[in-house]
Design an enzyme around this catalytic site. Structure first.
Site, PDB file in Angstrom:
ATOM      1  N   GLU A 129      31.585  16.517  27.719  1.00 41.50           N
ATOM      2  CA  GLU A 129      32.562  15.675  27.031  1.00 41.50           C
ATOM      3  C   GLU A 129      32.295  15.792  25.524  1.00 41.50           C
ATOM      4  O   GLU A 129      31.156  15.919  25.097  1.00 41.50           O
ATOM      5  CB  GLU A 129      32.416  14.221  27.485  1.00 41.50           C
ATOM      6  CG  GLU A 129      31.017  13.654  27.279  1.00 41.50           C
ATOM      7  CD  GLU A 129      30.899  12.232  27.782  1.00 41.50           C
ATOM      8  OE1 GLU A 129      31.916  11.526  27.757  1.00 41.50           O
ATOM      9  OE2 GLU A 129      29.797  11.837  28.203  1.00 41.50           O
ATOM     10  N   ASP A 171      12.568  15.644  23.856  1.00 42.46           N
ATOM     11  CA  ASP A 171      13.173  16.236  22.654  1.00 42.46           C
ATOM     12  C   ASP A 171      14.135  15.252  22.021  1.00 42.46           C
ATOM     13  O   ASP A 171      15.249  15.599  21.632  1.00 42.46           O
ATOM     14  CB  ASP A 171      13.892  17.540  22.993  1.00 42.46           C
ATOM     15  CG  ASP A 171      14.222  18.340  21.735  1.00 42.46           C
ATOM     16  OD1 ASP A 171      13.585  18.084  20.694  1.00 42.46           O
ATOM     17  OD2 ASP A 171      15.116  19.201  21.794  1.00 42.46           O
ATOM     18  N   ASP A 208      32.200  13.149  18.758  1.00 48.87           N
ATOM     19  CA  ASP A 208      32.640  13.515  17.411  1.00 48.87           C
ATOM     20  C   ASP A 208      31.488  13.782  16.451  1.00 48.87           C
ATOM     21  O   ASP A 208      31.601  14.621  15.567  1.00 48.87           O
ATOM     22  CB  ASP A 208      33.514  12.388  16.839  1.00 48.87           C
ATOM     23  CG  ASP A 208      34.722  12.122  17.707  1.00 48.87           C
ATOM     24  OD1 ASP A 208      35.628  12.971  17.725  1.00 48.87           O
ATOM     25  OD2 ASP A 208      34.740  11.082  18.408  1.00 48.87           O
ATOM     26  N   GLY A 219      27.706  23.560  16.507  1.00 46.77           N
ATOM     27  CA  GLY A 219      26.248  23.500  16.595  1.00 46.77           C
ATOM     28  C   GLY A 219      25.677  24.806  17.108  1.00 46.77           C
ATOM     29  O   GLY A 219      26.385  25.693  17.572  1.00 46.77           O
ATOM     30  N   GLU A 220      24.369  24.891  17.006  1.00 45.68           N
ATOM     31  CA  GLU A 220      23.647  26.050  17.506  1.00 45.68           C
ATOM     32  C   GLU A 220      22.470  25.558  18.316  1.00 45.68           C
ATOM     33  O   GLU A 220      21.665  24.756  17.827  1.00 45.68           O
ATOM     34  CB  GLU A 220      23.158  26.935  16.342  1.00 45.68           C
ATOM     35  CG  GLU A 220      24.266  27.637  15.601  1.00 45.68           C
ATOM     36  CD  GLU A 220      23.730  28.462  14.439  1.00 45.68           C
ATOM     37  OE1 GLU A 220      22.600  28.179  13.998  1.00 45.68           O
ATOM     38  OE2 GLU A 220      24.437  29.371  13.989  1.00 45.68           O
TER      39      GLU A 220
END
Length: 1239
Positions: free
Chosen positions: A797, A842, A800, A717-718
């Site tokens: 943590e 958000d 997936d 991810g970004e």
């Protein structure tokens, strides 16, 4: 030296020399009047109340004379300045704070100057000294002689005062000689105190604008007339003293103005001060003492908490310095001041003052002294002035003749004291009459009465004190200097700081400052030191006069007991008492009978009544510390003082007991202090315990580990401030998500969003909120950050999938039960956040994480913030991704509530049913339009407060829509539809809360533990980044679009355990059925896979991405499998089946054994022949995969999935193919984001 110059200035202002006393006095009077005129406007009321304005001229003249004397004393003080400076240097640390306070109390400086001048004058002219001491207020000996002549004429009129006063004067002269000797003996102590005062006064003068203020400072401070007390003195001085030493410093200017006010005739000093001006020579001495009294007040204040600079209280410092001699000199201890006063002024006054403070008569005298002091400035009446001059002349003659005679006989002193009492009564009557004639003000009358009383009492005390004080002073000096026990006694006295000063000068202050009878209570707390110091002078004075003894006896016992109790309590009250004393010091101007100036008013009244004034003096002294138990204790204290004065001299060791008592209180506070620190220490660990417990779980402390402790598997991810990586902990093998926080582009250091997320996540511990394990850095040494800005990694943590990746992948279909489970967990986490007063702000599908077991966690708190439900305050409305933004934010609402998060969750609920976002717009206006079409247009009918929103008029939809939500979502089950309808209500006040959603029919009976686990693609981690790349690939026409389509059916046919097995590094069970592959293929693949381990499979997967085609021979070569006919057939079948499945003609082939490095060479040429750049990337990846495999047999992870270290793991063709395709996709993603991977 700055002091001499300033002294000279003072001299000039005060009538620079004795030669020009009157003229200078007149000039000073004019100046004072001018200064006072400024304050008259503001303090006209106070002037009316406190004193008569007319007498001011007389008082000002006397004041000028007094200033001249003080200037002379200043010249004297210059001589011993060096020694005093040395002593002061030793005491400077304590004096510094006192100096701050001293700036206010310039009268102390006058004391120093007067003491020094007296020393010089004594050296130059001892006869003049005696005359000057006799007439303390007279600016010069000539002035004194002239005034004495006038006064003699007036005094002749007065009844037997002249004879008594004459005897007292002679005695005072004799006593002055003795006092000079005593001064020489005590010169060390005096010089210390003088130098201390000098420096303080000099500093004060420095702070002061003009020398006139300096000369007048003592009177000004106390003389700040009651008017000033009400307005200026109360406001400034009272506050300064009461508030704290800091205030004292801050009010340096205030003090100057205060002094100016006191100088000015408008600022008439309390009647007590005024009366002293006219009082006979003893009064003049008293006036001098008054100025020292002011000094006392300053010293007292210094000693008191407000002057904590030297020490929070005189007790503390004195305790600290067993030699209270130094303490005295530093803190203006009563003994040294007494000697100085007695030297510069007649010793009778100090004695009188001390005795007055100790005895009721003395109390009244000290009060009268105050009154007399104020009269000195404010000529209440010409008659009073005449009376004062008469008294002074009589006292001078009597002191000269009787002083010498009476020195030897205490009976004579007693008689004289009795006579002086009678005379004082007469004087009081006369003074009161004169005051009444001049002005009806009751306060002036009281002042005059007190002044006359003080005059007579002072004369008596002077006579009685001459011998005892001289003797006692000498023993005190010797005892203080030589004997520590004596020092301790004086310490007890010194703790009062000028008890002698107060007795001499301070008693007048107490009357003004401490009118309240409660002083006795305060004396126990603060007075303990004060009584001891006065007792020594009082003892000298008191034993001789038999009349005062009874009150003295009563007073003395209190001082000792009070000293003991006060010493102990004084430490506790030091600061408060000192502030009280300070406030009282400003209160000295309380000639006004204002209730706030209760202390002053009682003093004035008590001063008018001879018996009453006596307790007030003690009260005054006590008031400075606490004005509660004034009258009764004073009489007891007087008696005790009379008895103990001698005993105090002899019982100097007993006072040490008092100091011992004092130390004990400090000890107890210290114990207390020690005890509290220990509990806090215990508490702090307790507070940290939970956090340390969390850290212990990871067995590391946050920020101390380096990111190299993790093996980064890939980017998943970004974020707003960096990438998110999938990684494995080298120590535990646990999968984690590393959220990178880059600092290189941060102008303000650590990103605020990251700080916010860290701060909030550490407070949120819930099963439905993502858990942040720790924070690591990519720099081993903090210094590396300076050279090359590093990065921090938030360790979470690993989850997936995220909801967006799953929904866009098309690989999963959620049933109603799954949706119930997801929404239940999501709303539980949101309710927890809202109960903790956090707004997420958000919420969107990409911030809702899932793991393969179906557990939901709320993530990404970078925009979250704490909010207060009690206070409505504005927040930014540019939060929440546009698709999930509620209508109130779109309309500009800034005072929003947790309802904004509920709207976002409602959007997610609809998305779970529709598999796509329900409001997809790219602009706010378009987003509001979409919302209006589904939920109806925002209007006051359904949303009354909408008209208050900023953008209601500017962002109105073009068309009014009715609510069509139920129609659009008619396919949704009714309970879910009801919840959706409630969550997507336009009016946020009507929108359901997170807690209410959990109570809805749709979620209230949901048990997440019992819900079936959704069938999630275990072979593929479905994250937002992966989903976006797939979307781009589809748009670009890349064939990789097919694998997901293939995977979907596979997912249906493949059991979850298979994928889990791979991810868990456990051997995957063989799959019995595969829809798209034949049983023969499965058998062939089974045979092949038996010869491969997971590491080989990983290499093969990487290799296959660069190969469009692999021949059987190539596969056999790569896998080192013998190319027997059977194996070739199997490989061909496998190749064909894979080609058919993928449509890319890429058969999933097993990986070469890690032991074969040559395979890398073979792979490179193979890849080079097909895809140039892609193959290069894959070759590098392959080499990296093989290197660790060569070192360790444990298989690496393919596609971010953990591969088991079991070399004999059996994997079915489906598992092979799924990883192959998954790997292919990952590799292509990696090609797009190849720079994310570090070789």
């Amino acid at each position: 030296m700055p002091n001499p110059v300033r002294h000279g200035n003072k001299k000039d202002s005060g009538g620079s020399a004795s030669t020009m006393p009157e003229s200078s006095g007149s000039v000073n009077n004019k100046d004072r009047q001018r200064i006072s005129s400024k304050h008259k406007r503001h303090k006209s009321k106070h002037l009316r109340e406190s004193s008569v304005p007319e007498p001011q001229t007389l008082s000002t003249l006397k004041l000028v004379e007094y200033d001249d004397i003080s200037s002379d004393s200043d010249t004297f003080s210059d001589v011993p300045a060096k020694q005093e400076r040395r002593e002061n240097d030793e005491r400077r640390p304590s004096e510094k704070s006192d100096k701050m306070h001293k700036s206010r109390h310039r009268h102390q400086h006058k004391r120093l100057k007067e003491a020094t001048r007296t020393k010089q004058v004594e050296k130059e002219r001892k006869p003049e000294k005696t005359q000057e001491v006799m007439v303390n207020k007279v600016p010069s000996s000539k002035d004194k002689i002239i005034s004495s002549a006038k006064r003699t004429a007036d005094e002749q009129e007065e009844h037997g005062r002249t004879s008594k006063s004459s005897s007292k004067d002679s005695r005072s002269k004799m006593h002055k000689d003795k006092s000079r000797r005593e001064r020489e003996m005590k010169s060390g102590h005096k010089e210390r105190s003088k130098s201390h005062r000098k420096r303080d006064s000099s500093k004060r003068y420095k702070t002061s604008d003009s020398p006139k203020r300096k000369g007048r400072s003592p009177r000004r401070k106390y003389g700040g007339s009651p008017k000033q007390d009400d307005s200026h003195s109360e406001g400034s001085c009272g506050q300064d003293y009461d508030d704290s030493p800091s205030r004292v410093h801050a009010s340096g200017n205030f003090n100057e103005t205060y002094r100016k006010n006191m100088d000015s005739p408008s600022y008439k000093e309390p009647a007590a001060y005024q009366s002293s001006a006219r009082s006979p020579s003893p009064y003049s001495r008293k006036q001098r003492s008054v100025s020292p009294y002011r000094r006392r007040s300053s010293s007292y204040e210094r000693g008191s908490g407000s002057y904590s600079g030297r020490s929070p209280s005189p007790y503390v410092r004195r305790r600290s310095s067993s030699p209270f001699v130094s303490r005295r000199s530093l803190s203006r201890s009563p003994a040294p001041r007494k000697s100085a006063k007695s030297r510069s002024r007649s010793p009778l006054y100090p004695r009188k003052s001390s005795s007055s403070s100790r005895s009721k008569k003395q109390k009244s005298q000290s009060r009268s002294r105050h009154s007399s002091i104020s009269p000195a400035r404010l000529p209440l009446n010409s008659s009073l002035g005449a009376e004062l001059s008469r008294k002074k002349k009589e006292i001078a003659a009597a002191a000269a003749a009787a002083g010498r005679e009476s020195k030897g006989s205490p009976l004579i002193l007693k008689k004289e004291s009795g006579d002086s009492r009678v005379a004082s009564a007469l004087d009081l009557k006369k003074a009161t009459k004169v005051l009444k004639l001049e002005k009806p003000v009751s306060e002036p009358e009281m002042v005059t009465a007190t002044s006359s009383e003080t005059k007579t009492i002072s004369a008596k005390k002077e006579e009685s004190e001459k011998k005892p004080q001289v003797q006692a002073k000498d023993p005190k000096i010797s005892g203080l200097k030589d004997c520590k026990p004596a020092a301790i006694k004086e310490e007890v006295l010194t703790p009062k700081e000028g008890v002698t000063d107060r007795d001499k000068d301070v008693p007048p202050l107490p009357p003004i400052l401490s009118p309240p009878p409660p002083l006795p209570t305060s004396p126990p707390s603060n007075i303990p030191p004060l009584p001891p110091l006065p007792p020594s002078p009082a003892v000298l004075q008191q034993p001789p006069p038999p009349l005062p003894p009874p009150p003295t006896l009563t007073f003395l016992p209190l001082p000792t007991t009070v000293a003991a109790s006060l010493t102990s309590s004084h430490y506790v009250r030091q600061s408060s008492l000192s502030t009280q004393a300070n406030s009282q010091l400003p209160v000295p101007s309380p000639a006004k009978p204002q209730p706030p100036l209760i202390h002053m008013v009682p003093h004035m009244k008590t001063s008018t009544l001879p018996p009453l004034p006596l307790p007030p003096l003690l009260l005054g002294e006590d008031d400075i510390e606490s004005p509660k138990e004034i009258p009764p204790p004073k009489s007891v204290k007087k008696e005790k003082d009379k008895d103990r004065p001698r005993h105090l001299l002899t019982d100097l060791p007993l006072p040490p007991e008092l100091p011992g008592g004092d130390p004990s209180p400090p000890d107890s506070p210290e114990r207390k202090v020690v005890a509290p620190p220990q509990p806090p220490l215990k508490k702090r660990p307790k507070i940290c315990c939970p956090r340390y417990g969390e850290r212990k779980q990871t067995e590391t402390d946050w920020g101390k580990r380096c990111v190299d402790k993790f093996d980064i598997i890939g980017i998943i991810g970004e974020g707003t401030y960096g990438q998110v990586y999938k990684a494995k902990d080298k120590d535990t093998g646990e999968l984690v998500a590393l959220k990178k926080v880059r600092l290189d582009n941060e102008k303000e250091g650590f990103p605020i969003t990251a700080i916010r997320e860290i701060k909030i996540l550490r407070q949120l511990i819930h099963k439905s909120v993502v858990n942040m394990k720790e924070i690591v850095t990519d720099k081993q040494d903090a210094l590396d950050f300076k050279k090359d800005k590093g990065a921090f990694y938030l360790v979470f943590e690993y989850m997936d999938h995220d909801l967006m990746g799953l929904l866009e992948s098309g690989l999963v279909q959620f049933s109603e039960d799954h949706i119930k489970s997801f929404m239940k967990q999501l709303m539980e986490g949101l309710e927890y956040c809202h109960k903790k007063n956090f707004l997420h702000r958000d919420i969107k599908c990409s911030n809702i994480l899932l793991n393969n077991s179906g557990q939901i966690k709320l993530a990404d708190f970078g925009l979250a913030r704490l909010y207060s439900s009690e206070e409505s305050r504005p927040y930014t409305n540019k939060v929440i991704t546009l698709w999930y933004r509620p209508p109130e934010l779109l309309l500009g609402e800034e005072r929003y509530t947790p309802a904004i998060d509920v709207w976002s969750c409602g959007c997610i609920l609809g998305e779970l049913f529709t598999k796509k976002p329900i409001f997809q717009a790219n602009q706010e206006l378009a987003q509001l339009e979409l919302i209006s079409r589904l939920c109806g247009s925002p209007c006051p009918a359904v949303w009354p407060d909408v008209i208050k929103l900023p953008y209601f008029n500017t962002m109105k939809p073009k068309k009014q829509y009715r609510r069509r939500l139920r129609e659009e979502f008619s396919f949704v089950p009714t309970p879910a539809l009801d919840l959706l309808d409630h969550m997507l209500t336009l009016d946020p006040s009507k929108r359901c809360t997170a807690e209410q959603t959990l109570q809805s029919d749709f979620l209230k009976d949901v048990d997440v533990c019992k819900m079936a686990t959704p069938d999630l693609p275990h072979w593929q981690d479905c994250h937002e980044l992966w989903s976006k790349k797939r979307r781009r690939q589809r748009q670009s026409g890349i064939v990789l679009e097919e694998p997901p389509a293939i995977k979907a059916p596979r997912k249906e046919s493949v059991s979850v355990p298979g994928g889990d097995a791979m991810k868990n590094s456990s051997p995957a069970p063989t799959q019995p059925v595969k829809t798209e592959s034949s049983v023969s293929d499965l058998a062939v693949l089974g045979d092949i896979t038996q010869q491969l381990n997971q590491s080989e499979l990983a290499v093969l997967l990487n290799l296959l991405q660069s190969q469009t085609d692999l021949s059987v021979s190539q596969i056999s070569q790569l896998l080192n499998v013998q190319a027997n006919p059977d194996m070739q057939l199997q490989l061909e079948a496998l190749n064909q089946s894979i080609t058919a499945l993928t449509g890319a003609a890429v058969p999933p082939q097993e990986v070469e054994p890690p032991k074969e490095t040559p395979t890398l060479d073979q792979v490179d040429p193979l890849g080079a022949g097909t895809q140039g750049e892609v193959q290069n990337v894959l070759a590098v990846l392959l080499s990296q995969l093989l290197k660790p495999q060569e070192v360790v047999d444990a298989p690496g992870e393919s596609n971010g999935e953990q591969s088991g270290s079991n070399p004999t793991a059996h994997i079915t063709l489906e598992e092979e193919e799924e990883p192959d395709k998954h790997h292919e996709q990952n590799e292509e993603e990696e090609e797009d984001a190849g720079n994310y991977w570090s070789p």
